[in-house]
Design a protein around this motif. Structure first.
Motif, PDB file in Angstrom:
ATOM      1  N   TYR A   1      31.014  28.733  44.137  1.00 42.12           N
ATOM      2  CA  TYR A   1      30.086  28.990  43.542  1.00 42.12           C
ATOM      3  C   TYR A   1      30.354  30.941  43.082  1.00 42.12           C
ATOM      4  O   TYR A   1      30.706  31.559  43.913  1.00 42.12           O
ATOM      5  N   ARG A   2      29.893  31.124  41.747  1.00 42.41           N
ATOM      6  CA  ARG A   2      29.903  32.667  41.419  1.00 42.41           C
ATOM      7  C   ARG A   2      28.757  33.276  41.636  1.00 42.41           C
ATOM      8  O   ARG A   2      27.649  32.843  41.307  1.00 42.41           O
ATOM      9  N   THR A   3      28.569  34.534  42.469  1.00 38.05           N
ATOM     10  CA  THR A   3      27.451  35.109  42.581  1.00 38.05           C
ATOM     11  C   THR A   3      27.000  36.220  41.473  1.00 38.05           C
ATOM     12  O   THR A   3      26.084  36.798  41.552  1.00 38.05           O
ATOM     13  N   GLY A   4      27.876  36.492  40.269  1.00 40.35           N
ATOM     14  CA  GLY A   4      27.858  37.348  39.288  1.00 40.35           C
ATOM     15  C   GLY A   4      28.325  38.733  39.788  1.00 40.35           C
ATOM     16  O   GLY A   4      28.401  39.771  38.878  1.00 40.35           O
ATOM     17  N   GLU A   5      28.787  39.090  41.003  1.00 37.35           N
ATOM     18  CA  GLU A   5      29.493  40.374  41.511  1.00 37.35           C
ATOM     19  C   GLU A   5      30.627  40.635  40.527  1.00 37.35           C
ATOM     20  O   GLU A   5      31.458  39.693  40.309  1.00 37.35           O
ATOM     21  N   ALA A   6      30.793  41.844  39.913  1.00 37.49           N
ATOM     22  CA  ALA A   6      31.885  42.232  38.843  1.00 37.49           C
ATOM     23  C   ALA A   6      33.197  42.409  39.730  1.00 37.49           C
ATOM     24  O   ALA A   6      34.020  42.732  38.949  1.00 37.49           O
ATOM     25  N   ARG A   7      33.275  42.409  40.734  1.00 36.58           N
ATOM     26  CA  ARG A   7      34.313  42.589  41.495  1.00 36.58           C
ATOM     27  C   ARG A   7      35.787  41.737  41.071  1.00 36.58           C
ATOM     28  O   ARG A   7      35.582  40.700  41.284  1.00 36.58           O
ATOM     29  N   PRO A   8      36.838  42.481  40.929  1.00 34.48           N
ATOM     30  CA  PRO A   8      37.914  41.834  40.313  1.00 34.48           C
ATOM     31  C   PRO A   8      38.481  41.043  41.383  1.00 34.48           C
ATOM     32  O   PRO A   8      38.609  41.358  42.690  1.00 34.48           O
ATOM     33  N   GLY A   9      38.815  39.698  41.151  1.00 38.12           N
ATOM     34  CA  GLY A   9      39.300  38.669  42.104  1.00 38.12           C
ATOM     35  C   GLY A   9      39.229  37.495  41.747  1.00 38.12           C
ATOM     36  O   GLY A   9      39.094  37.024  40.472  1.00 38.12           O
ATOM     37  N   VAL A  10      39.534  36.347  42.512  1.00 39.10           N
ATOM     38  CA  VAL A  10      39.542  35.129  42.267  1.00 39.10           C
ATOM     39  C   VAL A  10      38.473  34.404  41.379  1.00 39.10           C
ATOM     40  O   VAL A  10      38.541  33.500  40.508  1.00 39.10           O
ATOM     41  N   ALA A  11      37.201  35.057  41.926  1.00 35.36           N
ATOM     42  CA  ALA A  11      36.038  34.251  41.077  1.00 35.36           C
ATOM     43  C   ALA A  11      35.839  35.001  39.625  1.00 35.36           C
ATOM     44  O   ALA A  11      35.111  34.221  38.690  1.00 35.36           O
ATOM     45  N   THR A  12      36.484  35.933  39.314  1.00 35.65           N
ATOM     46  CA  THR A  12      36.421  36.373  38.051  1.00 35.65           C
ATOM     47  C   THR A  12      37.837  36.287  37.256  1.00 35.65           C
ATOM     48  O   THR A  12      37.856  36.760  35.806  1.00 35.65           O
ATOM     49  N   ALA A  13      38.746  35.693  37.916  1.00 36.17           N
ATOM     50  CA  ALA A  13      39.826  35.680  36.968  1.00 36.17           C
ATOM     51  C   ALA A  13      40.207  34.706  36.150  1.00 36.17           C
ATOM     52  O   ALA A  13      39.203  33.617  36.117  1.00 36.17           O
ATOM     53  N   ARG A  14      41.040  34.804  34.913  1.00 36.23           N
ATOM     54  CA  ARG A  14      41.334  33.848  34.359  1.00 36.23           C
ATOM     55  C   ARG A  14      42.650  33.014  34.887  1.00 36.23           C
ATOM     56  O   ARG A  14      43.533  33.592  35.277  1.00 36.23           O
TER      57      ARG A  14
END
Length: 538
Positions: free
Chosen positions: A239-252
């Motif tokens: 699940y993604r929380t919407g936190e903008a912190r770069p990492g695995v959840a926001t990665a392409r």
């Protein structure tokens, strides 16, 4: 107050004759509205949504025509009216409800299409508190909850991703929806309003400085259903929380098979660690296995740092995660793919490097666009039986600490640089933690032991194994420095480090036996600094 139970059985099929659409996100609206109109559905709408539908050449009634009341207070009040909520909440097969709807000239709303004001996006943009408050939706959640409660008769859609499924169902069933779909959509609707309220409550707690609010709401959006959890008999989702912190959840993810639960956990640990190293100052590489580093190094370039990190524990690196703090170049990619690796994560990658990695079809490559800020505040949550443990992220950084020299001998400049490096790594190793380092690279890591002296011995043994594999005469712990994530409760852990060849130590201090540990260091000519900050990681 008593609540009347509805004994009327819910219908399976419900004809959609009338739809109310009010959306902030206009994605997919044109095709959906055209599809509904093509099925003969009457369209009712509000404000900008009504204008968008009218611009398509479709007939649409403004909600004020239904309520007999204009939008007021800059649109704050427009759908909060009995003509709307009665149309959503009325039980069509209940005689009393039907009589009330007829008496007050209320027509049922069979399909509700609502997505909410962009509160989360507005908050993330750094907007002013006044702008953020204006993006707290009131009418939208009220309608969603009303329609979802009455899902026996009302189909509620809160996500443009569901438009196609609903439209296909209507076309295939003569303009009707079934109870199974309506119930499923109602569940999604309540999950959306819950997540929305959690975001609003979280913002208030943040602005009020409440680190432990009386009630805690947590929300996430499913990014991916995983094949299984840590083990095949466990279910899992990401699940993604919407936190903008770069990492695995926001990665392409550019290539490779889907990430597993363990891949995601390990990749997060790797990238958080490598984020400790400023790319403007030095290149850095971290190799992670089972959420613990098996090699970390910094250097003038990535390829140098990778070779040094790999040398720490080449056996454990097999099947590991490689995290980089700089743009992945072709030369480094060529070296990394020589060892079986599960995931590579980096801020960016050269096209040539991407092409090299593409030859390994199962190797995942993740690009994040940036590094996580080790100083940024955040929240860490862990479940326990019947509750949650919540704490702030460990954002202590050794460069911000005053190092207190407690021994007769002070560390020299080379030792001091390695001490800071080792303590930076120790923050990301499971406790009890011992890290040996030399020349900006780990040379032995002891993790997760019940005794600190055992961690010291394991780290030294790993250094001996690495030396043997490299054909070296002596382990790299000779002349190294050592970091401990917490104080030495006895001198035995320190003495194990001395035995391994360490010449300087960094540790938080704070033990009842600090004097005894310092005396042991002085007796062996060891330099020791204390940070005053512990880095337990359980």
């Amino acid at each position: 107050m008593s609540v009347k139970a509805n004994a009327t059985p819910l219908p399976d099929r419900v004809k959609v004759r009338r739809a109310l659409l009010s959306v902030s996100d206009k994605t997919g609206l044109a095709d959906f509205a055209k599809g509904l109109a093509g099925l003969g559905v009457e369209l009712i709408s509000t404000g900008g949504t009504a204008k968008a539908i009218a611009a398509l050449g479709l007939a649409v009634r403004d909600v004020s025509d239904i309520t007999g009341f204009p939008e007021i207070m800059d649109g704050r009040v427009k759908t909060l009216h009995p003509a709307v909520h009665g149309g959503l909440l009325g039980i069509r097969d209940d005689a009393a409800h039907a009589a009330a709807m007829q008496e007050h000239d209320i027509t049922g709303i069979d399909l509700l299409v609502v997505n909410l004001y962009p509160f989360e996006e507005t908050r993330a943009s750094g907007a002013s508190p006044e702008t953020i408050v204006e993006n707290i939706d009131i009418g939208g959640p009220a309608m969603i909850r009303a329609g979802a409660k009455n899902h026996g008769y009302v189909t509620v859609v809160v996500d443009p991703a569901d438009y196609a499924e609903v439209l296909e169902t209507l076309k295939a069933n003569g303009g009707e929806t079934g109870i199974a779909l309506r119930r499923q959509l109602a569940g999604r609707a309540y999950a959306r309003t819950a997540a929305y309220d959690a975001a609003v409550a979280g913002w208030f707690a943040e602005t009020l400085g409440e680190s432990a609010p009386k009630r805690l709401s947590i929300a996430g959006e499913l990014a991916e259903s995983l094949r299984y959890g840590e083990n095949p008999h466990q279910t899992a989702g990401f699940y993604r929380t919407g936190e903008a912190r770069p990492g695995v959840a926001t990665a392409r993810q550019l290539q490779g098979k889907a990430l597993s639960y363990n891949n995601i956990n390990d990749t997060d640990a790797a990238f958080e660690l490598v984020g400790e190293f400023d790319p403007a100052r030095t290149a850095a590489v971290a190799i992670i296995k089972h959420a613990n580093p098996c090699g970390v190094a910094e250097g003038p370039d990535l390829i140098s740092a990778y070779h040094a990190a790999l040398a720490c524990d080449p056996v454990s690196a097999f099947g590991g995660i490689v995290a980089l703090n700089r743009r992945l170049d072709a030369a480094s990619a060529e070296e990394i793919v020589k060892v079986f690796t599960e995931v590579i994560i980096a801020p960016e990658a050269e096209e040539e490097a991407i092409a090299i990695i593409s030859a390994k079809k199962n190797l995942r490559l993740l690009l994040t666009g940036g590094l996580p800020d080790p100083r940024a505040p955040g929240r860490f949550i862990k479940s326990v039986a019947g509750g949650l443990l919540v704490q702030s992220r460990d954002n202590g950084v050794v460069d911000d600490l005053e190092l207190n020299v407690v021994t007769k001998r002070a560390p020299n400049e080379t030792e001091l640089a390695d001490l800071r490096f080792a303590f930076r790594v120790a923050k990301h190793v499971k406790s009890n933690t011992i890290v040996y380092a030399k020349n900006g690279a780990t040379v032995g890591i002891g993790a997760g032991q019940m005794s600190r002296v055992d961690s010291a011995r394991i780290a030294a043994r790993k250094a001996e194994d690495a030396a043997e594999a490299a054909g070296a005469d002596t382990p790299a712990t000779i002349g190294s420095v050592v970091a401990s994530d917490a104080f030495f409760p006895f001198a035995d852990g320190l003495l194990s480090a001395v035995e391994a060849g360490a010449t300087a130590v960094i540790q938080p201090g704070g033990s009842m036996r600090d004097d005894e540990v310092i005396a042991a260091a002085d007796a062996h000519g060891i330099a020791m600094v204390m940070t005053g900050m512990r880095h337990f990681r359980h």
